[in-house]
Enzyme design. Structure first.
Site, mmCIF file in Angstrom:
data_model
loop_
_atom_site.group_PDB
_atom_site.id
_atom_site.type_symbol
_atom_site.label_atom_id
_atom_site.label_comp_id
_atom_site.label_asym_id
_atom_site.label_seq_id
_atom_site.Cartn_x
_atom_site.Cartn_y
_atom_site.Cartn_z
ATOM 1 N N ASN A 199 -4.952 19.293 3.056
ATOM 2 C CA ASN A 199 -4.067 20.371 3.499
ATOM 3 C C ASN A 199 -4.644 21.065 4.720
ATOM 4 O O ASN A 199 -5.860 21.229 4.854
ATOM 5 C CB ASN A 199 -3.729 21.347 2.358
ATOM 6 N N GLU A 258 -4.024 24.478 6.732
ATOM 7 C CA GLU A 258 -3.346 25.775 6.717
ATOM 8 C C GLU A 258 -3.336 26.404 8.105
ATOM 9 O O GLU A 258 -3.931 25.894 9.058
ATOM 10 C CB GLU A 258 -4.017 26.681 5.678
ATOM 11 N N CYS A 301 0.802 20.445 3.494
ATOM 12 C CA CYS A 301 0.114 19.923 2.312
ATOM 13 C C CYS A 301 -0.579 18.587 2.621
ATOM 14 O O CYS A 301 -0.150 17.834 3.505
ATOM 15 C CB CYS A 301 1.110 19.673 1.185
ATOM 16 N N GLU A 335 -0.523 15.842 0.964
ATOM 17 C CA GLU A 335 0.319 14.657 0.754
ATOM 18 C C GLU A 335 1.134 14.329 1.998
ATOM 19 O O GLU A 335 1.286 13.167 2.383
ATOM 20 C CB GLU A 335 1.288 14.882 -0.415
ATOM 21 N N CYS A 339 3.932 19.636 -4.681
ATOM 22 C CA CYS A 339 4.949 20.697 -4.552
ATOM 23 C C CYS A 339 6.317 20.061 -4.291
ATOM 24 O O CYS A 339 6.432 18.869 -4.007
ATOM 25 C CB CYS A 339 4.567 21.650 -3.423
ATOM 26 N N CYS A 378 6.778 18.196 -0.958
ATOM 27 C CA CYS A 378 6.094 16.899 -0.939
ATOM 28 C C CYS A 378 6.818 15.877 -1.814
ATOM 29 O O CYS A 378 6.854 14.691 -1.491
ATOM 30 C CB CYS A 378 4.644 17.058 -1.377
#
Ligand code: THU
Length: 161
Positions: A62, A64, A73, A75, A112, A115
């Protein structure tokens, strides 16, 4: 009126040692790559490593941003990289692990919603399910045969036709 039902099953392993050897190695790689996450705001470091049909691996963590919604993210970093670096090659299995610097990392978390949408379209695009291995740095491990199972009644490209 008729009633429909969606169910799915998944495997639960108590330790990485009980996984098949290639899955254990992939999970270990995902745990290790969490160190490359950039997560100064959440302190929740996610690492994902995938093995493709051609034997190559692609990873993601990830990333940010001070403008929080800009963050991506692990993924989706992985999937976008795979789409570029290994165009058209299906992903066989993706291991996803995390290090929670504010708490425990001893149980699996699952992708999430955003994703899940991205994973589902990737499967459709390359016409192969993506097997998921989910775990923290220790503890139980979930193995799910296809990422699409996590998104029943999903919206997809076919709906736009
Ligand atoms: N995150 C992921 O990278 N993957 C997941 O499956 C769940 C959440 C990231 C997004 C954000 O940087 C941090 O974890 C906390 O939500």
């Amino acid at each position: 009126m008729k009633r429909e039902e969606v169910r799915f099953g998944y495997e639960v392993f108590d330790t990485a040692e009980s996984l098949q050897a290639d899955d254990a190695a992939l999970l270990e790689a995902a745990r290790k790559v969490t160190a490359k996450a950039y997560a100064p705001y959440s302190n929740f470091l996610v690492g994902a490593v995938a093995i493709l049909n051609n034997g190559e691996t692609v990873s993601g963590t990830n990333q940010e941003n001070a403008s929080y919604p800009v963050g991506i993210c692990a993924e989706r970093v992985l999937l976008a990289s795979a789409a570029m670096l290994q165009t058209g090659i299906p992903i066989r299995t993706m291991a996803i692990a995390y290090q929670n610097n504010n708490g425990e990392s001893d149980r699996p978390v699952s992708p999430c919603g955003m994703c899940r949408q991205y994973l589902a379209e990737y499967e459709t695009r390359v016409k192969q399910p993506i097997r998921l291995i989910l775990s923290g740095m220790k503890g139980k491990i979930f193995v799910i045969e296809s990422a699409g199972l996590l998104l029943p009644l999903s919206f997809g490209g076919a709906d736009l036709k």
